[in-house]
Write a protein that holds these residues in place. Structure first.
Motif, PDB file in Angstrom:
ATOM      1  N   PHE A   1       0.804  -1.218   0.000  1.00  0.00           N
ATOM      2  CA  PHE A   1       0.000   0.000   0.000  1.00  0.00           C
ATOM      3  C   PHE A   1       0.838   1.269   0.000  1.00  0.00           C
ATOM      4  N   LEU A   2       2.147   1.161   0.104  1.00  0.00           N
ATOM      5  CA  LEU A   2       2.983   2.358   0.122  1.00  0.00           C
ATOM      6  C   LEU A   2       2.925   3.120  -1.200  1.00  0.00           C
ATOM      7  N   VAL A   3       2.575   2.442  -2.274  1.00  0.00           N
ATOM      8  CA  VAL A   3       2.506   3.125  -3.579  1.00  0.00           C
ATOM      9  C   VAL A   3       1.161   3.815  -3.804  1.00  0.00           C
TER      10      VAL A   3
ATOM     11  N   ILE B   1       6.045  -0.011  11.135  1.00  0.00           N
ATOM     12  CA  ILE B   1       6.288   1.424  11.178  1.00  0.00           C
ATOM     13  C   ILE B   1       6.627   1.892  12.582  1.00  0.00           C
ATOM     14  N   PHE B   2       5.853   1.428  13.563  1.00  0.00           N
ATOM     15  CA  PHE B   2       5.992   1.957  14.916  1.00  0.00           C
ATOM     16  C   PHE B   2       6.745   1.035  15.861  1.00  0.00           C
TER      17      PHE B   2
ATOM     18  N   ILE C   1      16.625  10.041   8.549  1.00  0.00           N
ATOM     19  CA  ILE C   1      16.596  10.490   7.167  1.00  0.00           C
ATOM     20  C   ILE C   1      17.746   9.917   6.353  1.00  0.00           C
ATOM     21  N   GLY C   2      18.828   9.510   6.991  1.00  0.00           N
ATOM     22  CA  GLY C   2      19.975   8.988   6.261  1.00  0.00           C
ATOM     23  C   GLY C   2      20.015   7.492   6.091  1.00  0.00           C
TER      24      GLY C   2
ATOM     25  N   VAL D   1       9.091   6.131   4.595  1.00  0.00           N
ATOM     26  CA  VAL D   1       8.597   5.080   5.488  1.00  0.00           C
ATOM     27  C   VAL D   1       9.735   4.143   5.877  1.00  0.00           C
ATOM     28  N   PHE D   2      10.525   3.711   4.907  1.00  0.00           N
ATOM     29  CA  PHE D   2      11.665   2.850   5.209  1.00  0.00           C
ATOM     30  C   PHE D   2      12.656   3.561   6.132  1.00  0.00           C
TER      31      PHE D   2
END
Length: 704
Positions: A201-203, A276-277, A320-321, A376-377
């Motif tokens: 569903f990420l797309v 995710i969490f 972020i990296g 997300v990743f």
């Protein structure tokens, strides 16, 4: 006068047909597809059964149609894998037709890669022409993590194929506001959900926004069409969820990875929000040196599970990296900065285009896919492995091709040429950094990339009045400078055997992983496979191993012909039982028998319970119980410091402690499984014997 009227809100605007194919393009496309097929199929059997966790499930699905339906780890249907079975259905059908072997299991994966390359070529070509389509296909085919996963048996190959197919269908739908194409996209995403659940569903945000903004029809018709596509997603994914939920739990296997034997809970929990969490059932981006270890063990030493170094298969600390760090960077990020820069440039260049402009629509589609998935990743607090980044390979390839073509079309402008030069130079600089993380791998390549980039930058900056020859040289050298390094990583990946549950593309990197799969990488040998042949290499502890071993999660454990013969002669529903699928899967593959993996993947699932296992034993359905087990364990668990723990409960708890920290599914802070209780009961009631150097309890020979 009527000829000047705009189309009505419900009528699709005319779209120019896709360019016809010249003979040269057909030859180039054939070369792309043949080259991709060779890259993905050459020496495909070198990795044996690759990830023994999924390979054991495929084997069981060739032995039982109920196991086929549910994706069971064993033909006795005790427990399923912790994913829906769509990808396993394809491999199992191939194995049923051609016989179960590494080739029959892995060839469908390679063909999925070939299909993905063909589809992304077609999607990009419709918008940006044949050259851009060929470039997109080549970039996807040669992305290191794509080469890895299209030669492996994890679910990601089918996931990528279905998402790319859905993207192609959405591109076709946007052209003429086609309802049928949009419904097809929804169906494909639904089946992608049955491959790897929530990741599919990420797309959706990208697909929905691209259609909602750009489709050539009225707003409310676009909304209605999207609602219809949402129904298609729910129906194509929900039929299987409903089937499993409505099936009487006592007559089907336990749903591996779930907390309450529910596929819906698995989708929402461990394979959904838990990714995710984080939380119970999901580890996170811990480095091995941050993980709990048994008392007195050096920090980060995980010898009980084959100890991957560096990133430990969790992709580093969330942030972020993450997509650019030591472990994930070399998998897919070679062209990620270029793709993001070209996305911005492309959107700027199309800012004054009509709302329905197909180029901007594709930039929104592929760009949204890239940005949402990467974010997300990057920030996921739950389990994340580097090979998940294969989901970024298609949109990066498309953005490089579409955005690069847009800048090239505007190269008469000094600003466009300067932007191209910055992209080329930045891509080469990032390749220099990534190659520096593998200093022993082709050290000359860094300088070759820089030299190509210098030539490309100079050629690109030549004013537009220059000859066509200079323009062609600039384009060719710019492409070569961008893909030379990932191509080298891709070829290294294709030439290396990969095993275990956390494979990694490319050579080993300093401070991270790589090479033969990240689980130890050793190829096993000497042990009979399911078809009686010998595998290559040496198993863990120096003994013979099973095909697909790596000494780590999803790899194999040690065994010899005596143990295999005993399992084949058991004559019971389950020839043996052991804690966790790591040992169980290897035993099943080596012997071709049915082995119960207590607790599923890591031994942490609550199935079977002690009472259920006792009932199976009382009914004469399980012949042997193998001590050890756990996450990658064998009959002998080597704890840090070189101490061999005695088989039984203590050894299993030691293995579970380390493996739980590694996977996040058991051990300190995680949920425990039934293995310790079952092990203790077996030890108290059955005498141990040694078969082929493995500690075994014969469950038909109770004490006294």
């Amino acid at each position: 006068m009527t000829a000047t009227l705009a189309p009505s809100a419900g009528t699709a605007a005319p779209v120019p047909p896709a360019p016809t194919r010249s003979r040269g393009e057909l030859v180039a496309l054939a070369a792309l597809l043949v080259g991709t097929a060779v890259l993905y199929l050459w020496d495909l059997g070198a990795s044996g059964f690759a990830n023994s966790y999924y390979a054991a499930a495929v084997q069981s699905m060739t032995q039982s149609w109920k196991a086929f339906l549910f994706g069971s780890l064993d033909a006795g249907n005790a427990i399923t894998v912790d994913k829906p079975p769509a990808s396993l259905w394809v491999m199992a059908l191939s194995a049923r037709i051609f016989g179960f072997s590494p080739w029959s299991m892995l060839v469908p994966q390679a063909l999925m890669g070939l299909g993905s390359v063909a589809l992304i070529h077609a999607a990009v070509r419709r918008v940006s022409g044949p050259v851009a389509g060929l470039l997109a296909g080549a970039v996807l085919a040669l992305t290191p993590v794509a080469v890895l996963m299209f030669r492996f048996n994890n679910p990601d190959a089918l996931l990528v194929l279905l998402m790319v197919a859905a993207a192609y269908a959405t591109v076709r739908a946007i052209e003429r506001a086609g309802t049928r194409w949009l419904l097809l996209a929804g169906v494909l995403i639904g089946f992608a959900f049955l491959t790897k659940m929530a990741q599919a569903f990420l797309v959706l945000p990208a697909f929905v926004s691209a259609y909602l903004v750009c489709a050539p029809t009225g707003l409310w018709r676009r909304v209605r069409q999207l609602l219809g596509a949402a129904v298609a997603v729910v129906v194509s994914a929900g039929w299987y969820v409903a089937l499993v939920e409505l099936w009487p739990a006592q007559s089907r296997p336990y749903i591996g990875g779930s907390e309450d034997n529910s596929l819906l809970e698995l989708a929402l929990g461990y394979n959904g929000l838990g990714r995710i969490f984080g939380g119970d059932g999901n580890g996170g981006g811990a480095h091995p040196t941050d993980l709990p270890t048994p008392t007195g063990a050096p920090a980060g030493e995980l010898t009980a599970i084959g100890g991957p170094g560096g990133g430990g298969g969790f992709g580093g600390t969330p942030g972020i990296g993450r997509m650019f760090n030591d472990t994930a960077g070399g998998q897919v990020s070679w062209l990620l900065p270029a793709a993001l820069a070209l996305l911005v440039a492309g959107l700027w260049l199309t800012r004054r285009a009509p709302r329905t402009d197909p180029t901007r629509a594709s930039l929104l589609l592929w760009g949204g896919w890239t940005v949402v998935t990467a974010l997300v990743f990057s920030f996921a607090q739950g389990t994340f492995h580097e090979y998940y980044t294969v989901a970024l390979a298609p949109p990066i390839a498309a953005l490089v091709a579409i955005g690069g073509r847009e800048l090239w079309r505007h190269r008469a402008s000094w600003a466009a040429r300067a932007a191209l030069a910055v992209v080329v130079a930045g891509t080469a600089a990032w390749a220099w950094v990534l190659l520096g993380r593998s200093p022993d791998f082709l050290p000359w390549l860094r300088w070759a990339v820089v030299a190509l980039a210098v030539v490309a930058v100079v050629a690109v900056l030549v004013p537009g009045a220059a000859t066509r020859r200079i323009a062609a040289l600039a384009a060719l050298v710019a492409v070569l400078s961008g893909i030379a390094a990932p191509v080298a990583y891709a070829l290294d990946t294709a030439g290396t055997a990969h095993t275990g549950s956390t494979p990694s593309a490319g050579p080993a990197v300093s401070g991270g992983r790589g090479g033969a799969g990240g689980d130890g990488g050793a190829m096993p040998a000497g042990a009979p496979t399911a078809d009686g042949q010998d595998a290559r290499g040496a198993g863990p502890d120096g003994g013979p191993g099973f095909p697909g071993a790596g000494g780590g999660p999803g790899g194999a454990v040690t065994a010899d012909a005596e143990l295999v013969a005993a399992l084949r002669g058991a004559g019971t529903r389950w020839a043996a039982a052991t804690v966790g699928a790591q040992q169980g899967g290897g035993l099943a593959l080596a012997s071709g028998t049915t082995v119960m993996s207590i607790g599923g993947f890591t031994g942490s699932d609550p199935a079977p319970t002690l009472e259920q296992f006792q009932a199976h034993v009382a009914a004469g359905e399980v012949r042997y119980f193998l001590a050890g087990g756990g996450f990658g364990g064998g009959g002998r668990v080597d704890l840090p410091g070189g101490t061999a723990a005695a088989p039984g409960t203590t050894a299993q708890e030691g293995a579970a402690g380390s493996s739980g920290a590694q996977d996040g599914r058991s051990g300190p802070g995680g949920r425990g499984g039934p293995g310790s209780a079952i092990s203790a009961w077996v030890e108290q009631n059955f005498a141990p014997v040694s078969i082929g150097g493995q500690l075994v309890y014969d469950l038909k020979q109770p004490i006294g």
